[in-house]
Design a protein around this motif. Structure first.
Motif, PDB file in Angstrom:
ATOM      1  N   ALA A 168       0.818  -0.993  -0.060  1.00 17.03           N
ATOM      2  CA  ALA A 168      -0.150  -0.001   0.071  1.00 17.03           C
ATOM      3  C   ALA A 168       0.874   1.299  -0.083  1.00 17.03           C
ATOM      4  O   ALA A 168       0.545   2.103  -0.821  1.00 17.03           O
ATOM      5  N   LEU A 169       1.942   1.304   0.879  1.00 18.20           N
ATOM      6  CA  LEU A 169       2.856   2.551   0.774  1.00 18.20           C
ATOM      7  C   LEU A 169       3.372   2.833  -0.438  1.00 18.20           C
ATOM      8  O   LEU A 169       3.565   3.877  -1.171  1.00 18.20           O
ATOM      9  N   PHE A 170       3.923   1.670  -1.322  1.00 20.39           N
ATOM     10  CA  PHE A 170       4.604   1.828  -2.532  1.00 20.39           C
ATOM     11  C   PHE A 170       3.703   2.385  -3.618  1.00 20.39           C
ATOM     12  O   PHE A 170       4.017   2.798  -4.673  1.00 20.39           O
ATOM     13  N   VAL A 171       2.367   2.071  -3.501  1.00 23.36           N
ATOM     14  CA  VAL A 171       1.368   2.407  -4.299  1.00 23.36           C
ATOM     15  C   VAL A 171       0.806   3.852  -4.022  1.00 23.36           C
ATOM     16  O   VAL A 171       0.885   4.767  -4.900  1.00 23.36           O
ATOM     17  N   ALA A 172       0.739   4.085  -2.858  1.00 26.28           N
ATOM     18  CA  ALA A 172       0.165   5.767  -2.552  1.00 26.28           C
ATOM     19  C   ALA A 172       1.541   6.768  -2.605  1.00 26.28           C
ATOM     20  O   ALA A 172       1.105   7.846  -2.994  1.00 26.28           O
ATOM     21  N   ALA A 173       2.434   6.455  -1.817  1.00 26.23           N
ATOM     22  CA  ALA A 173       3.203   7.392  -1.490  1.00 26.23           C
ATOM     23  C   ALA A 173       3.953   8.180  -2.726  1.00 26.23           C
ATOM     24  O   ALA A 173       4.008   9.097  -2.861  1.00 26.23           O
ATOM     25  N   PRO A 174       4.678   7.395  -3.516  1.00 30.10           N
ATOM     26  CA  PRO A 174       5.347   7.859  -4.795  1.00 30.10           C
ATOM     27  C   PRO A 174       4.060   8.657  -5.646  1.00 30.10           C
ATOM     28  O   PRO A 174       4.296   9.704  -6.123  1.00 30.10           O
TER      29      PRO A 174
END
Length: 489
Positions: free
Chosen positions: A48-54
């Motif tokens: 989820a982090l690598f989907v949303a953050a960048p």
């Protein structure tokens, strides 16, 4: 695609990644979570982090930079003969943005087609009427130059929106695919998540620092522009404030001293009222009051901090000002003004009481109990212990609280506008109307202003001066409080 739907897509993709990442990690361990390197939740959070953050970071940066780029590209179409200063160019670009937004509204409502918006007759001088006929209000006359720039502005902005949508979606999908493929029982998901969160925290702190730097630089550059047109010596040492918006400031007198005097005078009265009451209430609540009374009185006192300053201003205008005029100023022959330094100072002091009281109360409670016990053991009474032990021990923190309250008083605007008037002068009579730096910043930037004139640019010089003063007070307060904490923690 609108920003809202982009956020929805990113959020849905992140939630899907949260569920699928966790499921794949457990499946790679044959259903036994004990064989995983990290807890199962870390694998889902990693996806989820690598989907949303960048995607969100790029979208935020894009939304900040695109308007500046679009405006610079659209400004190229405006001939240099159409404006004589940067201020006039800014006004022209404001008209360009309004026309471009009007065209967008017309296209979104289906009133005109996108081709009609792009090919509208640039020789027409009645574009406002043309759009008004189809229900879109522009509010300004439109000539061929403005319409051409608006069409270019709209086209570049539309292409930028499409490019942002593509890039953001590619980042979100790419982040999902990359992290999902790497997910297995041996993947160090916890390390990856903690590194990503650390990077986000560093980015957040960097943004805060860069925002502060940007504010300072924006004021500094405009202040330098002001001093190119108006002598710095007259600004800092003149005792006359008399701006004139005719003839680009040829007859203006922009002296800082009357505004600085009013600011410091009102702040001094506010502190003389707030500090004793706030400090004495803090001593009573921390040393004398029982727990039941303290649990009721302290929240009620802190309610004052939550009242909007405009309410305090109305209180000063309607109640305190007339009361001081009728009861003190008029009988003593000191003036007949309801708006005065005393009015604003007293009301501002009421506003500052919870700042002084709450901070002082916390600082007094932080004094070690052993110091109280030692004083009582030597035979001192409670009042003697407070005077000779507790207050001296808490004094650095109390001074820091007072300085923080002073910086709050110096930056106040609404109470001064409604309670003290707008007269820029140097006078020792507290029942005369005066004004402050913040009030004049607002007045100089209100209305149809020309940002190339010294009468407008002086607001930035005033703001930078006020910033330096409050920064110095805050730094001094933090220095004192830190020394206090190092000594007693």
């Amino acid at each position: 695609m609108s920003v809202f739907w982009l956020l929805v897509i990113i959020g849905v993709l992140a939630m899907v990644g949260l569920a699928l990442g966790r499921r794949k990690a457990i499946a790679s361990a044959s259903g036994d979570a004990r064989d995983l390197h990290s807890l199962p939740a870390y694998y889902g959070v990693n996806v989820a982090l690598f989907v949303a953050a960048p995607a969100l970071l790029v979208m935020a940066a894009w939304m900040v930079l695109q308007p500046m780029l679009v405006e610079s590209r659209a400004a190229v179409t405006i001939p240099e003969t159409s404006y004589s200063s940067v201020g006039e160019l800014s006004l022209l670009m404001a008209d360009v943005r309004r026309v471009a937004n009007g065209l967008n509204v017309a296209v979104e409502r289906g009133i005109i087609s996108a081709d009609d918006a792009r090919n509208m007759d640039v020789d027409a001088t009645n574009v406002r009427e043309q759009l008004a006929d189809v229900g879109v209000a522009i509010g300004t006359e439109v000539d061929a130059i403005t319409l051409t720039a608006a069409q270019r502005y709209r086209n570049i902005d539309a292409r930028g929106d499409v490019a942002m949508t593509i890039v953001v979606l590619l980042l979100a999908v790419g982040g999902f695919a990359l992290t999902y493929m790497r997910t297995n029982k041996d993947y160090r998901a916890r390390n990856s998540v903690e590194t990503a969160i650390l990077a986000l925290l560093i980015a957040a702190s960097t943004i805060a620092i860069l925002t502060t730097v940007g504010i300072i630089l924006s004021m500094l550059f405009e202040t330098l522009n002001f001093f190119e047109q108006y002598p710095a010596s007259e600004f800092f040492f003149s005792t006359t404030w008399n701006p004139s918006f005719s003839g680009r400031g040829g007859s203006s007198e922009l002296g800082l001293l009357p505004l600085l005097w009013g600011t410091l005078y009102i702040s001094l009265i506010a502190l003389l009222f707030a500090v004793p009451i706030g400090l004495f209430s803090a001593i009573y609540l921390s040393e004398y009051a029982n727990k039941r009374f303290r649990s009721i009185a302290k929240p009620l006192l802190e309610v004052l901090a939550g009242i909007p300053t405009i309410v305090y201003g109305l209180f000063a205008l309607i109640t305190v000002g007339p009361l001081l005029r009728d009861a003190i100023a008029s009988p003593l022959g000191l003036g007949n003004n309801a708006s005065s330094v005393m009015t604003a100072g007293l009301v501002m002091g009421i506003m500052l009481i919870p700042f002084v009281s709450s901070l002082s109360d916390d600082i007094i409670n932080a004094v070690p109990q052993a110091m109280r016990d030692g004083s009582y053991g030597l035979g001192a009474t409670q009042s003697e212990t407070i005077r000779q032990v507790i207050v001296p021990a808490a004094l650095p923190g109390i001074v820091g609280a007072i300085l923080l309250a002073a910086s709050r008083a110096i930056g106040e605007t609404m109470i001064v506008v409604l309670g003290a008037g707008a007269a820029a002068k140097i006078d020792v009579n507290p029942f005369e109307a005066m004004t402050t730096v913040t009030v004049k910043i607002v007045s100089q930037l209100t209305g149809d202003t020309d940002f190339s004139s010294p009468e407008t640019l002086v607001a930035f010089a005033l703001g930078l001066t006020l910033f330096v003063i409050t920064l110095g007070l805050n730094v001094l307060a933090l220095f004192i409080v830190r020394r206090y904490r190092e000594q007693y923690e």
